[in-house]
Each structure stands twice: as C-alpha cells, then as structure tokens.
Design an enzyme around this catalytic site. Structure first.
Site, PDB file in Angstrom:
ATOM      1  N   CYS A  13       0.820  -1.215   0.000  1.00 21.54           N
ATOM      2  CA  CYS A  13       0.000   0.000   0.000  1.00 21.54           C
ATOM      3  C   CYS A  13       0.856   1.268   0.000  1.00 21.54           C
ATOM      4  O   CYS A  13       0.472   2.265  -0.608  1.00 21.54           O
ATOM      5  CB  CYS A  13      -1.003   0.006   1.144  1.00 21.54           C
ATOM      6  SG  CYS A  13      -0.293  -0.117   2.789  1.00 21.54           S
ATOM      7  N   HIS A 115      -2.768   1.161   7.020  1.00 13.72           N
ATOM      8  CA  HIS A 115      -2.891   1.138   5.571  1.00 13.72           C
ATOM      9  C   HIS A 115      -2.642   2.545   5.038  1.00 13.72           C
ATOM     10  O   HIS A 115      -3.181   3.516   5.570  1.00 13.72           O
ATOM     11  CB  HIS A 115      -4.300   0.655   5.197  1.00 13.72           C
ATOM     12  CG  HIS A 115      -4.584   0.654   3.745  1.00 13.72           C
ATOM     13  ND1 HIS A 115      -3.902  -0.140   2.846  1.00 13.72           N
ATOM     14  CD2 HIS A 115      -5.496   1.350   3.017  1.00 13.72           C
ATOM     15  CE1 HIS A 115      -4.384   0.071   1.631  1.00 13.72           C
ATOM     16  NE2 HIS A 115      -5.343   0.967   1.716  1.00 13.72           N
ATOM     17  N   ASP A 130      -7.245   5.252  -2.694  1.00 15.61           N
ATOM     18  CA  ASP A 130      -6.984   4.078  -1.859  1.00 15.61           C
ATOM     19  C   ASP A 130      -6.835   2.857  -2.763  1.00 15.61           C
ATOM     20  O   ASP A 130      -7.735   2.550  -3.555  1.00 15.61           O
ATOM     21  CB  ASP A 130      -8.140   3.895  -0.874  1.00 15.61           C
ATOM     22  CG  ASP A 130      -7.958   2.743   0.093  1.00 15.61           C
ATOM     23  OD1 ASP A 130      -7.066   1.904  -0.106  1.00 15.61           O
ATOM     24  OD2 ASP A 130      -8.743   2.686   1.059  1.00 15.61           O
TER      25      ASP A 130
END
Length: 180
Positions: A13, A115, A130
C-alpha cells in the site's frame, strides 16, 4: 486526463500510495523501496522498515525517504490544527495512514493494521486513491476534501502527511499565516 490508480497487491500500500500521489506507475517500484529499507538499516537481517516476509508493509521512514528522491517532503499534519490553515494550492497531495481491518482471503480478522492511501487533486477535483478501492473515489472540491480529511482524522490512529516540494517544506508555505 485520466486518473491513475494502482490496486492493492500484497502489502504494498505504501508503494501504491506513492505512485498514486505522483500519478505515475513508474514513480517507484518494490525494488526501490526495498533498497531504501536497506539504506535506512544497513546490515540488519530483519529490516524494521518492512515486513519480514518481504511482501511490503513499509513504514513512514520509507515513504519519507522515497519522497526525498523526488525532491519532495512529507509534512506531518498536527491534528489539533484546523484544516482551513492549509494552503491546498501548494500541495502535491496527501498520504493518509488509516487503521484497516486485516483480511485473510474473504474473512475479516478482528485485528487492525495500518494502511497507506493517497489523496490528490486532478483537474480541480480531489480523489481518494486508496489501493483497496476498485476505482478512484471522487471526493470533490476543497470543501469536500476538508470534510473527508476531518472525518479520517477523527478515526483513532489516523495520521495525515502532506506531500510538498522541498522548497515548500523549507519555506513552510503549505500553512496559511494564522496571525492574519
């Protein structure tokens, strides 16, 4: 202009957030981030800046080092400040660290992990980039952006990094003069 959006793979991520904020699939690679980890902790067998499994899970130090390779800086946002104090026009974007439920396949485990997500303005509209989303999520204008960021910052454990050029970071021009 189309919106570039990398989707989640492994625990990458941070890599996806960096590439999404720069809108460039070639901005960074796993190999480059792994090299940054090695430079941050040379000679260590288990590197503290990434997953010991080698799947990613890079920490903030890696993101900050990566941004410096692009002559940029990460400025930590103090949550006690009002978001109206931000000069949005000088920001490249945002990298937000949010608590996220851990998934094992289709099963959600009652553990929270951190995250990294990117938020960026593209042609006058802000997007949530995202990597866990199937496509970019339109946030809207600056007013909607501030509302989005305020909601995220109210979440326990959420942190906000401003992505700015080195010059903007040094001059601190990302912040409005709060005295006026």
């Amino acid at each position: 202009m189309s919106v570039y959006h990398e989707r989640q793979k492994w625990e990458l991520c941070a890599l996806h957030a960096l590439n999404n904020v720069f809108q460039d699939s070639q901005a960074f690679s796993k190999q480059v981030l792994d090299e940054l980890c090695q430079n941050l902790s040379p000679g260590t067998v288990l590197n503290p800046h990434k997953s010991m499994l080698g799947l990613g899970n890079y920490d903030v130090n890696v993101i900050m080092a990566a941004l410096q390779h692009k002559d940029c800086e990460a400025v930590w946002w103090d949550k006690r400040r009002c978001l109206e104090a931000l000069r949005l026009e000088v920001l490249i974007g945002f990298i937000v660290n949010i608590p996220s439920p851990m998934q094992l396949g289709f099963v959600s485990v009652p553990l929270r992990r951190k995250h990294w997500i990117a938020v960026r303005q593209i042609e006058g509209t802000y997007y949530n980039l995202d990597s866990k989303l199937s496509k970019p999520a339109k946030i809207g204008d600056s007013s909607k952006l501030r509302g989005f960021l305020e909601a995220e910052l109210r979440r326990k454990g959420c942190e906000l990094l401003l992505v700015v050029t080195k010059e903007v970071a040094e001059a601190k021009t990302w912040l409005r003069d709060e005295a006026s």
